[in-house]
Design a protein around this motif. Structure first.
Motif, PDB file in Angstrom:
ATOM      1  N   LEU A  28     -13.356  58.928  31.054  1.00  0.00           N
ATOM      2  CA  LEU A  28     -13.611  60.005  32.150  1.00  0.00           C
ATOM      3  C   LEU A  28     -12.186  60.923  31.843  1.00  0.00           C
ATOM      4  O   LEU A  28     -12.518  62.109  31.601  1.00  0.00           O
ATOM      5  CB  LEU A  28     -13.694  59.958  33.512  1.00  0.00           C
ATOM      6  CG  LEU A  28     -15.114  59.084  33.641  1.00  0.00           C
ATOM      7  CD1 LEU A  28     -14.929  58.575  35.197  1.00  0.00           C
ATOM      8  CD2 LEU A  28     -16.210  60.009  33.326  1.00  0.00           C
ATOM      9  N   SER A  29     -10.944  60.432  31.583  1.00  0.00           N
ATOM     10  CA  SER A  29      -9.843  61.093  31.293  1.00  0.00           C
ATOM     11  C   SER A  29      -9.934  61.840  30.089  1.00  0.00           C
ATOM     12  O   SER A  29      -9.853  62.983  30.139  1.00  0.00           O
ATOM     13  CB  SER A  29      -8.633  60.181  31.649  1.00  0.00           C
ATOM     14  OG  SER A  29      -7.691  60.917  31.222  1.00  0.00           O
ATOM     15  N   GLN A  30     -10.480  61.157  29.089  1.00  0.00           N
ATOM     16  CA  GLN A  30     -10.781  61.639  27.729  1.00  0.00           C
ATOM     17  C   GLN A  30     -11.840  62.899  27.757  1.00  0.00           C
ATOM     18  O   GLN A  30     -11.369  63.891  27.168  1.00  0.00           O
ATOM     19  CB  GLN A  30     -11.177  60.457  26.555  1.00  0.00           C
ATOM     20  CG  GLN A  30     -10.211  60.566  25.474  1.00  0.00           C
ATOM     21  CD  GLN A  30     -10.649  59.136  24.729  1.00  0.00           C
ATOM     22  OE1 GLN A  30     -11.207  58.234  25.133  1.00  0.00           O
ATOM     23  NE2 GLN A  30     -10.487  59.616  23.312  1.00  0.00           N
ATOM     24  N   ILE A  31     -12.823  62.644  28.211  1.00  0.00           N
ATOM     25  CA  ILE A  31     -13.707  63.751  28.621  1.00  0.00           C
ATOM     26  C   ILE A  31     -13.199  65.024  29.124  1.00  0.00           C
ATOM     27  O   ILE A  31     -13.347  66.007  28.798  1.00  0.00           O
ATOM     28  CB  ILE A  31     -15.031  63.233  29.498  1.00  0.00           C
ATOM     29  CG1 ILE A  31     -15.717  62.227  28.630  1.00  0.00           C
ATOM     30  CG2 ILE A  31     -15.901  64.469  29.851  1.00  0.00           C
ATOM     31  CD1 ILE A  31     -16.740  61.280  29.443  1.00  0.00           C
ATOM     32  N   ASN A  32     -12.345  64.758  30.389  1.00  0.00           N
ATOM     33  CA  ASN A  32     -11.816  65.787  31.299  1.00  0.00           C
ATOM     34  C   ASN A  32     -10.701  66.380  30.338  1.00  0.00           C
ATOM     35  O   ASN A  32     -10.477  67.700  30.545  1.00  0.00           O
ATOM     36  CB  ASN A  32     -11.278  65.308  32.262  1.00  0.00           C
ATOM     37  CG  ASN A  32     -12.276  64.855  33.518  1.00  0.00           C
ATOM     38  OD1 ASN A  32     -13.484  65.453  33.369  1.00  0.00           O
ATOM     39  ND2 ASN A  32     -11.822  64.033  34.496  1.00  0.00           N
ATOM     40  N   SER A  33     -10.086  65.721  29.615  1.00  0.00           N
ATOM     41  CA  SER A  33      -8.792  66.516  28.640  1.00  0.00           C
ATOM     42  C   SER A  33      -9.349  67.225  27.468  1.00  0.00           C
ATOM     43  O   SER A  33      -8.685  67.965  26.789  1.00  0.00           O
ATOM     44  CB  SER A  33      -7.849  65.502  28.436  1.00  0.00           C
ATOM     45  OG  SER A  33      -8.010  64.304  27.654  1.00  0.00           O
ATOM     46  N   HIS A  34     -10.678  66.783  26.825  1.00  0.00           N
ATOM     47  CA  HIS A  34     -11.198  67.475  26.026  1.00  0.00           C
ATOM     48  C   HIS A  34     -11.436  68.959  25.958  1.00  0.00           C
ATOM     49  O   HIS A  34     -12.435  69.473  26.614  1.00  0.00           O
ATOM     50  CB  HIS A  34     -12.638  66.629  25.495  1.00  0.00           C
ATOM     51  CG  HIS A  34     -12.805  66.704  23.990  1.00  0.00           C
ATOM     52  ND1 HIS A  34     -12.622  67.779  23.109  1.00  0.00           N
ATOM     53  CD2 HIS A  34     -12.488  65.564  23.033  1.00  0.00           C
ATOM     54  CE1 HIS A  34     -12.918  67.532  21.877  1.00  0.00           C
ATOM     55  NE2 HIS A  34     -12.868  66.098  21.616  1.00  0.00           N
ATOM     56  N   ILE A  35     -10.615  69.809  25.451  1.00  0.00           N
ATOM     57  CA  ILE A  35     -10.743  71.342  25.661  1.00  0.00           C
ATOM     58  C   ILE A  35     -11.783  71.710  25.100  1.00  0.00           C
ATOM     59  O   ILE A  35     -12.250  73.158  25.245  1.00  0.00           O
ATOM     60  CB  ILE A  35      -9.336  72.007  25.199  1.00  0.00           C
ATOM     61  CG1 ILE A  35      -9.214  71.913  23.674  1.00  0.00           C
ATOM     62  CG2 ILE A  35      -8.143  71.460  26.124  1.00  0.00           C
ATOM     63  CD1 ILE A  35      -7.971  72.498  23.160  1.00  0.00           C
ATOM     64  N   ASP A  36     -12.364  71.098  23.846  1.00  0.00           N
ATOM     65  CA  ASP A  36     -13.698  71.704  23.124  1.00  0.00           C
ATOM     66  C   ASP A  36     -14.863  71.678  23.879  1.00  0.00           C
ATOM     67  O   ASP A  36     -15.827  71.891  23.320  1.00  0.00           O
ATOM     68  CB  ASP A  36     -13.459  71.556  21.966  1.00  0.00           C
ATOM     69  CG  ASP A  36     -12.510  71.729  20.908  1.00  0.00           C
ATOM     70  OD1 ASP A  36     -11.788  73.034  21.284  1.00  0.00           O
ATOM     71  OD2 ASP A  36     -12.024  71.185  19.958  1.00  0.00           O
ATOM     72  N   LEU A  37     -14.836  70.931  25.044  1.00  0.00           N
ATOM     73  CA  LEU A  37     -16.127  70.773  25.642  1.00  0.00           C
ATOM     74  C   LEU A  37     -16.224  71.621  26.738  1.00  0.00           C
ATOM     75  O   LEU A  37     -15.609  71.988  27.471  1.00  0.00           O
ATOM     76  CB  LEU A  37     -16.234  69.427  26.158  1.00  0.00           C
ATOM     77  CG  LEU A  37     -16.118  68.165  25.214  1.00  0.00           C
ATOM     78  CD1 LEU A  37     -15.859  66.875  26.111  1.00  0.00           C
ATOM     79  CD2 LEU A  37     -17.280  68.225  24.292  1.00  0.00           C
ATOM     80  N   SER A  38     -17.705  72.169  26.736  1.00  0.00           N
ATOM     81  CA  SER A  38     -18.211  72.922  27.855  1.00  0.00           C
ATOM     82  C   SER A  38     -18.210  72.058  29.246  1.00  0.00           C
ATOM     83  O   SER A  38     -18.497  70.873  29.224  1.00  0.00           O
ATOM     84  CB  SER A  38     -19.295  73.606  27.568  1.00  0.00           C
ATOM     85  OG  SER A  38     -20.272  72.653  27.655  1.00  0.00           O
ATOM     86  N   ASP A  39     -18.485  72.669  30.240  1.00  0.00           N
ATOM     87  CA  ASP A  39     -18.690  72.086  31.618  1.00  0.00           C
ATOM     88  C   ASP A  39     -19.864  71.295  31.590  1.00  0.00           C
ATOM     89  O   ASP A  39     -19.968  70.021  32.114  1.00  0.00           O
ATOM     90  CB  ASP A  39     -18.854  73.173  32.694  1.00  0.00           C
ATOM     91  CG  ASP A  39     -17.507  73.836  33.207  1.00  0.00           C
ATOM     92  OD1 ASP A  39     -16.411  73.106  32.867  1.00  0.00           O
ATOM     93  OD2 ASP A  39     -17.446  74.578  33.712  1.00  0.00           O
TER      94      ASP A  39
END
Length: 100
Positions: A28-39
């Motif tokens: 979840l932390s990796q998902i939240n910190s991935h800047i290239d992903l949309s909401d």
């Protein structure tokens, strides 16, 4: 680091080492910190991590969208995060692989 959720729900890096029991929070932390992903992409991934046996239809219902939208978003993010259902649609689990 390339990581994925394996069939037992643990994260494995490509060296084949299981991570600690805090794997869900790490993903979840990796998902939240991935800047290239949309909401919406983050929401899809969070659903897959939180409910690894869920189907595309269940994820779409949880997010208030259509299954086609989920499939489309998965295609858009495949160069950053690859999602794959391992096993049957009913009993399988999501495998999430971060590409970079």
């Amino acid at each position: 680091m390339y990581s994925q959720i394996n069939n037992s729900g643990n994260i494995k890096d490509y060296r084949g080492i299981d991570a600690s029991v805090n794997t869900v929070s790490q993903i979840l932390s990796q998902i939240n910190s991935h800047i290239d992903l949309s909401d919406i992409q983050r929401s899809i991934l969070k659903q897959m991590v939180s409910f690894p046996e869920s189907s595309i239809e269940e994820i779409a219902n949880a997010l208030g969208t259509k299954p086609e939208s989920i499939r489309y978003q998965r295609r858009l993010m495949q160069d950053k995060v690859v999602t794959e259902k391992i096993g049957s649609n009913k009993n399988g689990r999501w495998k999430i692989t971060f590409m970079g």
